[in-house]
Design an enzyme around this catalytic site. Structure first.
Site, PDB file in Angstrom:
ATOM      1  N   GLU A   1       0.823  -1.213   0.000  1.00 23.10           N
ATOM      2  CA  GLU A   1       0.000   0.000   0.000  1.00 23.10           C
ATOM      3  C   GLU A   1       0.853   1.257   0.000  1.00 23.10           C
ATOM      4  O   GLU A   1       0.684   2.155  -0.831  1.00 23.10           O
ATOM      5  CB  GLU A   1      -0.930  -0.005   1.219  1.00 23.10           C
TER       6      GLU A   1
ATOM      7  N   ASP B   1       1.368   4.230  -2.891  1.00 20.10           N
ATOM      8  CA  ASP B   1       1.008   5.624  -2.626  1.00 20.10           C
ATOM      9  C   ASP B   1       2.149   6.571  -2.977  1.00 20.10           C
ATOM     10  O   ASP B   1       1.958   7.585  -3.667  1.00 20.10           O
ATOM     11  CB  ASP B   1       0.643   5.802  -1.150  1.00 20.10           C
TER      12      ASP B   1
ATOM     13  N   SER C   1      -6.777   2.542  -4.294  1.00 19.20           N
ATOM     14  CA  SER C   1      -5.577   3.030  -3.614  1.00 19.20           C
ATOM     15  C   SER C   1      -4.618   3.688  -4.589  1.00 19.20           C
ATOM     16  O   SER C   1      -3.766   4.480  -4.177  1.00 19.20           O
ATOM     17  CB  SER C   1      -4.857   1.879  -2.912  1.00 19.20           C
TER      18      SER C   1
END
Length: 627
Positions: A318, A322, A542
């Site tokens: 994750e 990002d 995401s």
């Protein structure tokens, strides 16, 4: 023994206390219908254990919050862009002295010495450390330890808690009480828990192509910013792998920063989720060489810890994604903040502590002071509207609205499960159920004061010049809130969908009068990212959220360079007719869940891809033209 703030209580029998005006009868203040999936009763809580009790007071003028925000965020308002100072926000919403005095008097009457009680900096919370035996007396309740299937423990409440009637009118909620959030055991990754708790919004997988790298053919003749002129990638094969250049070409996102030192963007990461520094460099070497060796500025919140050496794929995917996107899409001169939050169960309030120590869980707020504030915050974690009580969700949403008054933009990944959360839907009795059922909405995605971002994809065989569709490998998070009513700014767009395009889903499947999401969309399929020592592909909103957060950061840069302020809450503007040409309408795809085909895309706004995908030059031009 100190229980963390994610622990909860089991209510006892209501108590009536008569006599003194300070001792009115007790009334049920909040209750919960059932325990979340996976929890079971284990034992009585230790009466000598300590809880950090937080009492959220009813705020003055909070019913006018939307009006205040529309006054500075509606492009037709003469006050557009006139953001408030934090002091103005505190003063406008500070609870009345009557509320403070009444709650103080109640606590003192029930044996809590006034010297133990502290008022938060903004005056909205009273906080005191109490033992289990004390809080049981205060709230007419009983605390029990509950155990999760994964071995973690919490103290949970099944029915509710009680307050004196005259006090109840001055209190929004008390924590920790019935706020059912997953309490993660050491070494247990929170996203692995089925059903409940905070979830990340990305899935990492190996590329299906023979090599992880993209083609090195030349770019088009379009003038490129510094970041786009690296020469080692191009916007080809974007149907199989989305590189940074693919994103730039899809949305015409070519911008050279002008005043990066005056601007800021942050990415929220939770718990043990950390980026891996070697993976970032591997990605940057291939796609953004100017960023090699660069790292986000670490900001610890509620015990958040940075570990750049983490190699566990479940913990780095994750954060790597990002920062690959936010940092890669922006010039290397733009510093990016990492808001690393230690407690993944109460992350909204933790995140807000950056903007005002009044949100800090600590009684003295020492560790919340002097945190760097970002103009844009990208969030790729969330849960469902069943994970918190209604007063708790309303309170959290209002707090984000208050911060938005100061010019902050919250960008949020809408989820990857269509109109469900983690595959859970709503049974007819209002509890969670797997498989067929009514639609279950996301939180905080249903809060109107953040911008929820859905996902799209480049279809097989297509190029960046062809229309995208809604993602088909997963269902872009979508739906209607059962808690928040439809805000004014999206009323016309949502009514048009409901009157002309909504599938025949039955009257009880979703709340037609609720806040609808997502607000817009960006690519979320086959996104190139560094993970585990190689370039892999990621799916999920995401990816969509940090892509759009980078664009808003660039728009803020242009406005600040022009002597204006950041855009702040953008929803009223982007839904307005003035911004209608700033979106590419997505009319292909759907968002299935809960045993149905779910929602479909349509002309105009739809609950799959929102208003569509951004046309960056037009967004930039529109926002630059506003005061």
């Amino acid at each position: 023994m100190l229980f963390p703030p994610s622990f909860f209580c089991l209510a006892g029998i209501a108590v009536s206390v008569l006599g003194s005006p300070q001792l009115s009868r007790r009334v049920l203040h909040e209750h919960r219908r059932s325990l979340p999936s996976g929890w079971s009763l284990h034992r009585r809580a230790d009466p000598d254990a300590t809880l950090p009790l937080s009492i959220a007071l009813v705020q003055s003028n909070i019913h006018k919050l939307e009006d205040y925000l529309l006054d500075i965020a509606d492009p037709e308002s003469p006050n557009y862009g006139k953001h408030w100072t934090p002091a103005q926000v505190r003063d406008k919403f500070r609870p009345s002295q009557e509320s403070v005095d009444l709650v103080h008097a109640w606590l003192a009457t029930d044996g809590v010495h006034p010297d133990r009680v502290q008022l938060s900096h903004d005056g909205t919370y009273l906080r005191v450390n109490v033992t289990i035996s004390e809080v049981e007396r205060l709230l007419s309740t009983q605390y029990y330890v509950y155990q999760h299937d994964d071995g973690s423990e919490g103290v949970a409440c099944e029915h509710g808690y009680h307050l004196p009637e005259h006090v109840s009118r001055h209190v929004d909620l008390v924590r920790p009480t019935i706020q059912i959030r997953a309490a993660t055991a050491p070494g247990v990754s929170f996203q692995k828990r089925s059903g409940k708790g905070t979830r990340r919004r990305s899935g990492i997988h190996k590329p299906s192509v023979a090599t992880a790298s993209v083609s090195t053919t030349d770019k088009s003749n379009r003038p490129a910013p510094k970041l786009a002129s690296t020469g080692n990638t191009s916007a080809t094969d974007c149907d199989t792998q989305i590189s940074l250049d693919c994103i730039r070409e899809l949305y015409d996102f070519h911008y050279e920063l002008q005043v990066p030192d005056l601007n800021s963007v942050a990415v929220v990461e939770l718990g043990d989720q950390n980026y891996n520094g070697r993976d970032l460099d591997q990605f940057f070497r291939q796609f953004a060489p100017g960023r090699v060796g660069d790292r986000p500025k670490f900001v610890s919140i509620d015990g958040g810890e940075e570990d750049m050496s983490t190699a566990d794929g479940n913990l780095i995917g994750e954060a790597n994604l990002d920062f690959d996107l936010v940092m890669g899409l922006l010039d290397q001169s733009q510093k990016v903040l990492l808001y690393q939050i230690g407690d993944d169960d109460d992350f909204v309030n933790d995140m807000l502590s950056v903007y005002d120590v009044g949100y800090c869980k600590e009684i003295n707020g020492t560790h919340c002071a002097s945190k760097p504030r970002a103009n844009v915050v990208s969030i790729s974690y969330g849960g469902s509207e069943l994970d918190s009580s209604v007063p708790d969700m309303v309170r959290q949403c209002n707090e984000m609205g208050k911060v938005s008054l100061t010019g902050v933009t919250f960008v949020y990944a809408s989820g990857d499960d269509g109109p469900s959360v983690g595959g859970l839907c709503l049974a007819s009795n209002g509890t969670a159920v797997e498989g067929a059922g009514n639609f279950l909405a996301d939180f905080p995605g249903t809060c109107q004061y953040l911008t929820a971002v859905g996902s799209t994809q480049v279809n097989p065989g297509n190029t960046t010049s062809d229309p995208e569709s809604a993602t088909s490998t997963f269902a872009s998070g979508a739906g209607f809130s059962n808690v928040f009513s439809r805000p004014r700014f999206q009323s016309r767009a949502v009514r048009r969908y409901l009157n002309n395009f909504v599938p025949d889903l039955g009257p009880q499947v979703f709340n037609r009068s609720g806040r609808a999401y997502p607000d817009m969309a960006a690519n979320g399929h086959n996104i190139a990212t560094g993970s585990g020592g190689e370039i892999t592909l990621a799916d999920g909103t995401s990816a969509s959220a940090p892509i759009f957060a980078a664009m808003i950061t660039a728009i803020n840069d242009a406005r600040i360079a022009a002597g204006k302020g950041p855009v702040g809450w953008i929803n009223p503007a982007i839904y307005s007719p003035y911004f209608a040409s700033a979106w590419t309408d997505i009319t292909d795809g759907s968002s299935a869940a809960c045993g149905s085909d779910g929602f479909t895309t349509s002309p105009g706004w739809d609950p799959v891809t929102g208003l569509g995908t951004p046309k960056f030059p037009r967004l930039l031009k529109r926002f630059l033209s506003l005061p």
